[in-house]
Every structure is written in C-alpha cells, then in structure tokens.
Design a protein around this motif. Structure first.
Motif, PDB file in Angstrom:
ATOM      1  N   LYS A 118      38.452  25.086  25.432  1.00 18.74           N
ATOM      2  CA  LYS A 118      37.078  25.591  25.501  1.00 18.74           C
ATOM      3  C   LYS A 118      36.740  26.407  24.250  1.00 18.74           C
ATOM      4  CE  LYS A 118      33.850  27.989  28.458  1.00 18.74           C
ATOM      5  NZ  LYS A 118      33.529  28.444  29.792  1.00 18.74           N
ATOM      6  N   GLN A 119      37.705  27.176  23.734  1.00 21.84           N
ATOM      7  CA  GLN A 119      37.478  27.945  22.498  1.00 21.84           C
ATOM      8  C   GLN A 119      37.232  27.015  21.318  1.00 21.84           C
ATOM      9  OE1 GLN A 119      41.303  30.092  22.738  1.00 21.84           O
ATOM     10  NE2 GLN A 119      40.133  31.956  22.298  1.00 21.84           N
ATOM     11  N   ILE A 120      37.982  25.925  21.245  1.00 17.52           N
ATOM     12  CA  ILE A 120      37.817  24.967  20.158  1.00 17.52           C
ATOM     13  C   ILE A 120      36.416  24.365  20.217  1.00 17.52           C
ATOM     14  CG2 ILE A 120      38.655  22.784  19.173  1.00 17.52           C
ATOM     15  CD1 ILE A 120      41.462  23.569  20.287  1.00 17.52           C
ATOM     16  N   ALA A 121      35.974  23.986  21.413  1.00 16.30           N
ATOM     17  CA  ALA A 121      34.633  23.418  21.578  1.00 16.30           C
ATOM     18  C   ALA A 121      33.554  24.438  21.219  1.00 16.30           C
ATOM     19  CB  ALA A 121      34.453  22.921  23.015  1.00 16.30           C
ATOM     20  N   GLU A 122      33.703  25.673  21.689  1.00 19.47           N
ATOM     21  CA  GLU A 122      32.706  26.711  21.398  1.00 19.47           C
ATOM     22  C   GLU A 122      32.629  27.004  19.904  1.00 19.47           C
ATOM     23  OE1 GLU A 122      33.995  29.958  23.872  1.00 19.47           O
ATOM     24  OE2 GLU A 122      33.042  29.108  25.674  1.00 19.47           O
ATOM     25  N   SER A 123      33.770  27.082  19.249  1.00 18.40           N
ATOM     26  CA  SER A 123      33.799  27.326  17.815  1.00 18.40           C
ATOM     27  C   SER A 123      33.152  26.168  17.056  1.00 18.40           C
ATOM     28  CB  SER A 123      35.245  27.528  17.361  1.00 18.40           C
ATOM     29  OG  SER A 123      35.299  27.730  15.979  1.00 18.40           O
ATOM     30  N   SER A 124      33.394  24.952  17.506  1.00 20.24           N
ATOM     31  CA  SER A 124      32.792  23.774  16.870  1.00 20.24           C
ATOM     32  C   SER A 124      31.280  23.810  17.006  1.00 20.24           C
ATOM     33  CB  SER A 124      33.357  22.489  17.489  1.00 20.24           C
ATOM     34  OG  SER A 124      34.747  22.402  17.270  1.00 20.24           O
ATOM     35  N   VAL A 125      30.777  24.151  18.181  1.00 16.64           N
ATOM     36  CA  VAL A 125      29.335  24.238  18.396  1.00 16.64           C
ATOM     37  C   VAL A 125      28.730  25.323  17.505  1.00 16.64           C
ATOM     38  CG1 VAL A 125      27.564  24.936  20.075  1.00 16.64           C
ATOM     39  CG2 VAL A 125      29.278  23.229  20.689  1.00 16.64           C
ATOM     40  N   LYS A 126      29.400  26.446  17.413  1.00 21.39           N
ATOM     41  CA  LYS A 126      28.915  27.543  16.561  1.00 21.39           C
ATOM     42  C   LYS A 126      28.767  27.081  15.107  1.00 21.39           C
ATOM     43  CE  LYS A 126      30.202  32.201  15.093  1.00 21.39           C
ATOM     44  NZ  LYS A 126      31.230  33.258  15.186  1.00 21.39           N
ATOM     45  N   GLU A 127      29.757  26.337  14.613  1.00 16.36           N
ATOM     46  CA  GLU A 127      29.705  25.857  13.230  1.00 16.36           C
ATOM     47  C   GLU A 127      28.654  24.761  13.044  1.00 16.36           C
ATOM     48  OE1 GLU A 127      31.150  27.138  10.439  1.00 16.36           O
ATOM     49  OE2 GLU A 127      31.566  28.736  11.874  1.00 16.36           O
ATOM     50  N   ILE A 128      28.489  23.892  14.030  1.00 16.29           N
ATOM     51  CA  ILE A 128      27.444  22.866  13.947  1.00 16.29           C
ATOM     52  C   ILE A 128      26.070  23.538  13.954  1.00 16.29           C
ATOM     53  CG2 ILE A 128      26.369  20.918  15.145  1.00 16.29           C
ATOM     54  CD1 ILE A 128      29.245  20.119  16.066  1.00 16.29           C
ATOM     55  N   ARG A 129      25.889  24.538  14.802  1.00 15.89           N
ATOM     56  CA  ARG A 129      24.625  25.284  14.856  1.00 15.89           C
ATOM     57  C   ARG A 129      24.331  25.924  13.503  1.00 15.89           C
ATOM     58  NH1 ARG A 129      25.084  28.098  19.431  1.00 15.89           N
ATOM     59  NH2 ARG A 129      23.584  26.811  20.553  1.00 15.89           N
ATOM     60  N   ARG A 130      25.351  26.484  12.863  1.00 18.03           N
ATOM     61  CA  ARG A 130      25.187  27.134  11.569  1.00 18.03           C
ATOM     62  C   ARG A 130      24.695  26.144  10.517  1.00 18.03           C
ATOM     63  NH1 ARG A 130      27.579  27.949   7.011  1.00 18.03           N
ATOM     64  NH2 ARG A 130      29.374  26.664   7.437  1.00 18.03           N
ATOM     65  N   GLN A 131      25.091  24.883  10.627  1.00 16.63           N
ATOM     66  CA  GLN A 131      24.646  23.853   9.686  1.00 16.63           C
ATOM     67  C   GLN A 131      23.157  23.556   9.841  1.00 16.63           C
ATOM     68  OE1 GLN A 131      27.003  20.239   9.826  1.00 16.63           O
ATOM     69  NE2 GLN A 131      28.791  21.409  10.456  1.00 16.63           N
ATOM     70  N   GLY A 132      22.640  23.736  11.058  1.00 15.51           N
ATOM     71  CA  GLY A 132      21.224  23.488  11.310  1.00 15.51           C
ATOM     72  C   GLY A 132      20.917  22.032  11.614  1.00 15.51           C
ATOM     73  N   GLY A 133      19.676  21.809  12.048  1.00 12.48           N
ATOM     74  CA  GLY A 133      19.194  20.457  12.282  1.00 12.48           C
ATOM     75  C   GLY A 133      19.574  19.835  13.607  1.00 12.48           C
ATOM     76  N   VAL A 134      20.052  20.648  14.571  1.00  9.38           N
ATOM     77  CA  VAL A 134      20.428  20.115  15.878  1.00  9.38           C
ATOM     78  C   VAL A 134      19.794  20.997  16.954  1.00  9.38           C
ATOM     79  CG1 VAL A 134      22.337  19.508  17.414  1.00  9.38           C
ATOM     80  CG2 VAL A 134      22.637  19.283  14.951  1.00  9.38           C
TER      81      VAL A 134
END
Length: 187
Positions: free
Chosen positions: A92-108
């Motif tokens: 769950k931490q890996i998934a949450e961290s991945s979402v945080k980084e994707i959000r930081r990229q923008g466009g989603v």
C-alpha cells in the motif's frame, strides 16, 4: 577408498571450467544480460541500459536497473525497470508513493489517480530487503509487474504506463541523477 569418484570429480570440475570459459569467450564484450525472472520472456534480448541507487534523506531505498532490447532504451518501446528494495515496505505504501509522484507530474484527474491507486494496491505486495519488483512496459503499452518469477498482474492503460515509469525515467522525475544513471545523461 573410491578412487574413481575422485577422477570423475576432477573431470567434472575441468568440464565445468571449460564450459564457463567457453561462455565467457562467446559472450559479447560488455553486455550485461537481464536477470528479470519470468519478465524476461517479454524482453528476450534485454540487456542492461543503466543502474543506480535511490536514497532519501541518506537512507538507501532501492537499487534500480533498466533493461531494454540490445541495451537501447526508448520510452515508447518495451523495457523493464527492476527495483530491488533495501528496506521493508508495504504494498500500500508503494502504491501511495507512486500516486503521489504521478500527481506531482500533473495532467491526471483525481478520479483517474484513485482508480490507478486501487489497481496498484491490488498488485503490489509487501516487500523485504533484497526482494525485487520488476515493471515491464510491453510492446502494446501495458504495464506488467513481477515479484521474482511470480507475475503480480497487468495494468492495461497506456496512460498509466507512461506516467508510472516517468516517476523514474521521465524528464520531470524527482531524482534526475538516478534517471541519468538509468537512461544515460544524453537521453
């Protein structure tokens, strides 16, 4: 006591040495072949493109290795990113961290991020130091994930694949030094 066993053991060692020497002579110079477990079937001619270590506040997080056919990386072609964890993490931490980084990229959108987070939480296992998760960008743009030889699952959305791997390999990565080690500073 059993002199024939000593002779056979000696012959076996000589044979094994000759076989290892023959492989070393016939292997392409400098080629680092993939150790991707079951994921290797998706990249049969994969060679190491680059590798590096992710650290955070001085703590070692994981070692990363990027593999691509003939060692040539392209974000729109098949490749594999293998992360060997150096600490314990919950899936769950890996998934949450991945979402945080994707959000930081923008466009989603938040709705799309929530969907992807649910999919990743269903796929990513808890990991201990020394365990590896390998993500493969397939020729059709899907993302397949493996824990050693065990297939964890697939996320079929090409938009997810692009954003997910951009966490480490994209121009807007949080760790440009790691990216340069993985893909080369000229990419």
């Amino acid at each position: 006591m059993f002199p024939h066993l000593k002779t056979q053991g000696f012959r076996w060692r000589r044979f094994a040495f000759a076989l290892a020497l023959a492989f070393a002579v016939t292997a392409p110079a400098g080629a680092a072949f993939a150790d991707l477990g079951s994921a290797a079937r998706l990249l049969p001619s994969a060679e190491l493109v680059g590798k590096g270590r992710m650290t955070f506040l001085g703590f070692k997080v994981f070692d990363a290795e990027l593999y691509a056919p003939q060692g040539t990386y392209s974000p729109s072609a098949p490749f594999a990113l293998k992360l060997t964890y150096l600490r314990t993490f919950k899936g769950k931490q890996i998934a949450e961290s991945s979402v945080k980084e994707i959000r930081r990229q923008g466009g989603v959108s938040d709705a799309q991020l929530a969907k992807w987070q649910t999919q990743m939480e269903a796929l990513f296992p808890n990991v201990s130091p020394g365990q590896s998760i390998t993500g493969v960008r397939t020729s059709s743009g899907k993302a397949e994930f493996y824990l050693g030889n065990q297939k964890l699952g697939t996320i079929s959305d090409p938009a997810f694949t692009k954003k997910f791997f951009a966490i480490w390999l994209g121009n807007n990565t949080r760790d440009p030094q790691l990216r340069a080690q993985l893909v080369g500073s000229g990419s």
